[in-house]
Design a protein around this motif. Structure first.
Motif, mmCIF file in Angstrom:
data_model
loop_
_atom_site.group_PDB
_atom_site.id
_atom_site.type_symbol
_atom_site.label_atom_id
_atom_site.label_comp_id
_atom_site.label_asym_id
_atom_site.label_seq_id
_atom_site.Cartn_x
_atom_site.Cartn_y
_atom_site.Cartn_z
ATOM 1 N N ALA A 124 35.703 2.455 -10.774
ATOM 2 C CA ALA A 124 34.713 2.532 -11.619
ATOM 3 C C ALA A 124 33.078 2.792 -11.304
ATOM 4 O O ALA A 124 32.887 2.189 -10.200
ATOM 5 N N VAL A 125 32.330 3.585 -12.021
ATOM 6 C CA VAL A 125 30.974 3.539 -11.692
ATOM 7 C C VAL A 125 30.139 3.589 -12.899
ATOM 8 O O VAL A 125 30.454 4.245 -13.744
ATOM 9 N N LEU A 126 29.042 2.832 -12.644
ATOM 10 C CA LEU A 126 27.971 2.988 -13.744
ATOM 11 C C LEU A 126 26.772 3.786 -13.312
ATOM 12 O O LEU A 126 26.255 3.507 -12.259
ATOM 13 N N TRP A 127 26.428 4.896 -13.997
ATOM 14 C CA TRP A 127 25.349 5.853 -13.739
ATOM 15 C C TRP A 127 24.353 6.037 -14.729
ATOM 16 O O TRP A 127 24.746 5.772 -16.043
ATOM 17 N N SER A 128 23.064 6.212 -14.092
ATOM 18 C CA SER A 128 22.178 6.352 -15.175
ATOM 19 C C SER A 128 21.634 7.962 -14.772
ATOM 20 O O SER A 128 21.316 8.205 -13.778
ATOM 21 N N GLU A 129 21.107 8.697 -15.836
ATOM 22 C CA GLU A 129 20.365 9.823 -15.508
ATOM 23 C C GLU A 129 18.972 9.618 -15.130
ATOM 24 O O GLU A 129 18.505 10.661 -14.177
ATOM 25 N N ALA A 130 18.482 8.667 -15.235
ATOM 26 C CA ALA A 130 17.156 8.303 -14.554
ATOM 27 C C ALA A 130 17.338 7.912 -13.073
ATOM 28 O O ALA A 130 18.313 7.772 -12.521
ATOM 29 N N GLY A 131 16.172 8.070 -12.352
ATOM 30 C CA GLY A 131 16.289 7.962 -10.794
ATOM 31 C C GLY A 131 16.489 9.032 -9.897
ATOM 32 O O GLY A 131 17.011 9.043 -8.961
ATOM 33 N N ALA A 159 20.957 -7.633 -18.838
ATOM 34 C CA ALA A 159 19.515 -6.707 -19.188
ATOM 35 C C ALA A 159 19.889 -5.824 -20.304
ATOM 36 O O ALA A 159 20.909 -5.136 -20.363
ATOM 37 N N LYS A 160 18.866 -5.594 -20.898
ATOM 38 C CA LYS A 160 18.911 -4.670 -22.250
ATOM 39 C C LYS A 160 18.421 -3.267 -21.841
ATOM 40 O O LYS A 160 16.938 -3.347 -21.268
ATOM 41 N N THR A 161 18.988 -2.359 -21.603
ATOM 42 C CA THR A 161 18.582 -1.038 -21.330
ATOM 43 C C THR A 161 18.036 -0.246 -22.576
ATOM 44 O O THR A 161 18.891 -0.022 -23.397
ATOM 45 N N LYS A 162 16.759 -0.004 -22.633
ATOM 46 C CA LYS A 162 16.366 0.798 -23.707
ATOM 47 C C LYS A 162 16.005 2.156 -23.414
ATOM 48 O O LYS A 162 15.511 3.107 -24.554
ATOM 49 N N SER A 163 15.840 2.604 -22.125
ATOM 50 C CA SER A 163 15.212 3.817 -21.756
ATOM 51 C C SER A 163 16.354 4.777 -21.813
ATOM 52 O O SER A 163 17.178 5.327 -22.770
ATOM 53 N N SER A 164 16.968 5.198 -20.442
ATOM 54 C CA SER A 164 17.991 6.230 -20.012
ATOM 55 C C SER A 164 19.271 5.964 -20.518
ATOM 56 O O SER A 164 19.582 4.461 -20.432
ATOM 57 N N PRO A 165 20.230 6.532 -21.344
ATOM 58 C CA PRO A 165 21.329 5.927 -21.650
ATOM 59 C C PRO A 165 22.273 5.698 -20.398
ATOM 60 O O PRO A 165 22.040 6.305 -19.149
#
Length: 675
Positions: free
Chosen positions: A23-30, A3-9
């Motif tokens: 390990a955790v992968l987190w997004s500021e979005a949501g 998946a190519k994430t273009k919005s929130s880093p």
């Protein structure tokens, strides 16, 4: 499909603990709290930390189908430094004391911390105003060839170096020139007075450098291999983030890094402003208090492994109690109690999973013996650290170390005398050897409450432990299940005690003595009697750690308040690592050595002024510039800086008399991210 994430880093959080790497992968979005996109665990591999890191990170990348290039920041917390101090591990270092006497070693636990490591005394140092005594480094220079071949680094502490670091700088430069080894100078770590405690902090920092350096190098190497071109941050003991390069030079500041990150994560996940946070891991349980949404800080400095340092950190109490704690039996009692910790063992279930029949065959042999042995259920194996870290072993230590290999060896075959047991313990303390044995994690496997390792090896260990004798000569338990239930009950009970001990201490009492009092013990146990007693916390407990749902299930009734275990409790540290911000400080002191002369000591410079206002202005300018530079080095390009000054003055015959000023600048901001 990637998946190519273009919005929130995307942000990658990593926590390297004593047993697991998360390990955790987190997004500021949501939403306000962002969103955990994926999480994973892998065993921490102390001999090669990159293996554990890659196992956890690769799993989250695969689960989330994320392009590594979309990750814009990597942040890491770790309990490695904390565990090393609790377990008495670390490299062998030389302590250089300038202007101090041998009697100063007896203060603040410095002699105990030093142990058998070498110390060199030199004349020199300064007074409270920064005036120098005569410096003589000839003794140090003559000792450097021998020391350089037997230690992994140096710690330098000079008398009143916080008022003038010139002599520390001279010693540091000499050591680096002659040996090329890492050197920690005390003024780099703290601006506080108290030479012996500053020396203790410096000594511990020097011991930890190689360990944190290996961790950072392993992480950076892995990130490069995976194509993750993002800044790497490390959580400090106060919960702030700093760059990996910053942490490499000041690893002592990462003590309580994991627990500090867990506090940030706990607040983020639960939204609770007031709580007691208890984080149970494999080696330790860390307990702290949240007040009005912020963790309490310890103004006196962090205490870890019995040593009070000068490191500003969360007011966290660390106890040698965890899922991998050593299970032992009280000596000499008719009905002996189960004892847990403080030493961590490799669980037999884990050893069995890794080494297979090499473990189970030895346990079965011991179980066939007609009588239990004192060393039953214990095996020794090398940790796999680089051979250079084995430098400086005594003859007895080297001989025993040679007998231990990469495959676990039963200790009853290894040791031929009681004296060798102390030798083995020293190898364990140096981080060269692991001991495998029965732990609460094994008990959980026996009862089917944990199933990720070798349950057969765990059951053999429980069976061996259950055969041990009480004061009447009877077996202490009828079955592996019975002893396992008893061990897990003990762990929950002791967890309640360490939480209450922390609460009592925060209330100004002697926490350990208070919780050990018969009245408190009866209250915790809800002991029936004419006088009924109870004890209760004024706020709930937030239970963190992968094993918290198991070990804290019965905690609420023991502490008299609720216990909240968040959904992502198993990766609270890793999550907390990515939601914090950079925060660094700089300090300056303005003193008056004589009337009309104002001396500014800031950073590594000392300057004199004839005017108080000019001296204060210079100090404020200095600390602002130093804080800005440190903030940039620590990993932020958008720091906000606040400067505060505190004055000590007196009034003599109606006239104001300047004594001293303390000027502090604090710089804070979000870490820079990849573009």
């Amino acid at each position: 499909m990637i998946a190519k994430t273009k919005s929130s880093p995307l942000f990658l959080g990593i926590d390297t603990g004593g047993t697991y790497t998360d390990a955790v992968l987190w997004s500021e979005a949501g939403g306000p709290s962002g969103k955990v996109l994926a999480k994973a665990k892998a065993l921490t591999t102390r001999h090669d930390l990159a293996v554990g890191i890659s196992g956890a990170v690769d799993a989250v990348l695969q689960k989330s189908a994320t392009d590594p290039a979309a990750i814009k920041l990597v942040s890491m917390s770790t309990t490695l430094a904390t565990n090393a101090l609790v377990e008495g591990q670390g490299g062998r270092v030389a302590l250089v004391m300038i202007g101090f006497s041998e009697g100063d070693l007896a203060r603040d636990g410095l002699k105990a911390a030093l142990g058998t490591d070498p110390v060199v005394f030199c004349t020199g140092g300064h007074d409270v105003h920064g005036n120098a005594a005569k410096l003589d480094l000839s003794g140090l220079e003559s000792a450097l060839p021998e020391l350089g071949a037997s230690v992994s680094g140096f710690a330098v502490c000079a008398y009143f170096a916080t008022r003038n670091p010139a002599h520390e700088l001279a010693a540091r430069d000499l050591i680096r020139e002659k040996t090329g080894l890492p050197v920690t100078a005390s003024h780099e770590l703290s601006a506080k007075l108290g030479g012996p405690r500053r020396a203790l902090t410096t000594l511990l920092n020097a011991r930890l450098i190689s360990m944190i350096d290996r961790l950072v190098a392993a992480t950076e190497g892995f990130l490069t291999a995976r194509g993750i071109a993002a800044p790497l941050m490390v959580v400090r003991g106060d919960g702030a983030l700093v760059s990996a390069a910053f942490a490499r030079q000041r690893p002592i500041e990462t003590i309580l890094s994991g627990p500090a990150a867990s506090l940030v994560g706990a607040r983020h996940m639960t939204g609770l402003d007031n709580a007691v946070v208890s984080d149970i891991g494999g080696t330790t349980t860390d307990v702290a208090v949240l007040d009005q949404g912020r963790p309490r800080l310890d103004p006196e400095g962090a205490t870890v492994g019995g040593f009070r340092t000068m490191v500003e950190a969360v007011a966290m109490r660390t106890f040698g109690l965890g899922g991998d704690s050593e299970v032992a039996l009280e000596d000499g009692a008719l009905n002996p109690r189960i004892l847990l910790g403080p030493r961590r063992l490799v669980p037999l279930a884990l050893a069995g999973m890794i080494h297979g029949e090499a473990v189970t065959t030895e346990l079965e042999r011991q179980l066939r013996a007609p009588n239990p042995g004192r060393m039953d259920g214990r095996l020794a194996v090398r940790t796999g650290v680089p051979e250079r870290l084995a430098a400086g072993l005594t003859g007895a230590e080297a001989k025993l170390y040679e007998l231990i290999g990469a495959v676990p060896l039963a200790i009853d075959r290894l040791l031929t005398s009681n004296a060798q047991n102390a030798t083995l313990n020293r190898l364990v303390s140096r981080g060269l050897v692991h001991v495998a044995g029965f732990t609460p994690s094994d008990a959980a496997h026996v009862l089917g409450k944990q199933a990720n390792w070798d349950a057969a090896a765990a059951r053999l260990g429980a069976d061996l432990f259950a055969r041990r004798r009480d004061g009447r000569g009877q077996s202490i338990a009828a079955s592996p299940e019975a002893i396992s239930e008893r061990v897990l009950t003990t762990l929950t009970r002791l967890s309640a005690e360490v939480i209450l001990e922390t609460a009592f201490a925060e209330d100004g009492l002697d926490g350990a003595a208070t919780v050990a009092h018969a009245l408190v013990q009866r209250a915790v146990d809800s002991h029936p009697g004419i006088a009924r007693l109870s004890v209760a916390l004024d706020r709930p407990v937030i239970g963190l750690g992968a094993s918290a749902p198991l070990h804290y299930a019965g905690l609420a009734e023991l502490v008299g308040n609720g216990c909240v275990v968040p959904r992502d409790t198993d990766v609270a540290n890793a999550l907390g690592a990515v939601v914090g911000q950079v925060r660094v400080s700089a300090e300056a002191r303005v003193s008056q050595p004589k009337e009309g002369l104002f001396r500014v000591a800031s950073g590594e410079t000392v300057r004199d002024f004839r005017d108080e206002a000019a001296a204060i202005a210079a100090a404020e300018t200095d600390v602002r510039a130093i804080a800005a530079g440190r903030a940039k080095d620590a990993g932020t390009d958008s720091a906000e800086i606040e400067v505060a000054s505190e004055f000590r003055v007196s009034t003599v015959e109606g006239q104001r008399m300047f004594i001293e000023a303390h000027v502090v600048a604090v710089a804070s901001g979000r870490p820079r991210i990849a573009v």
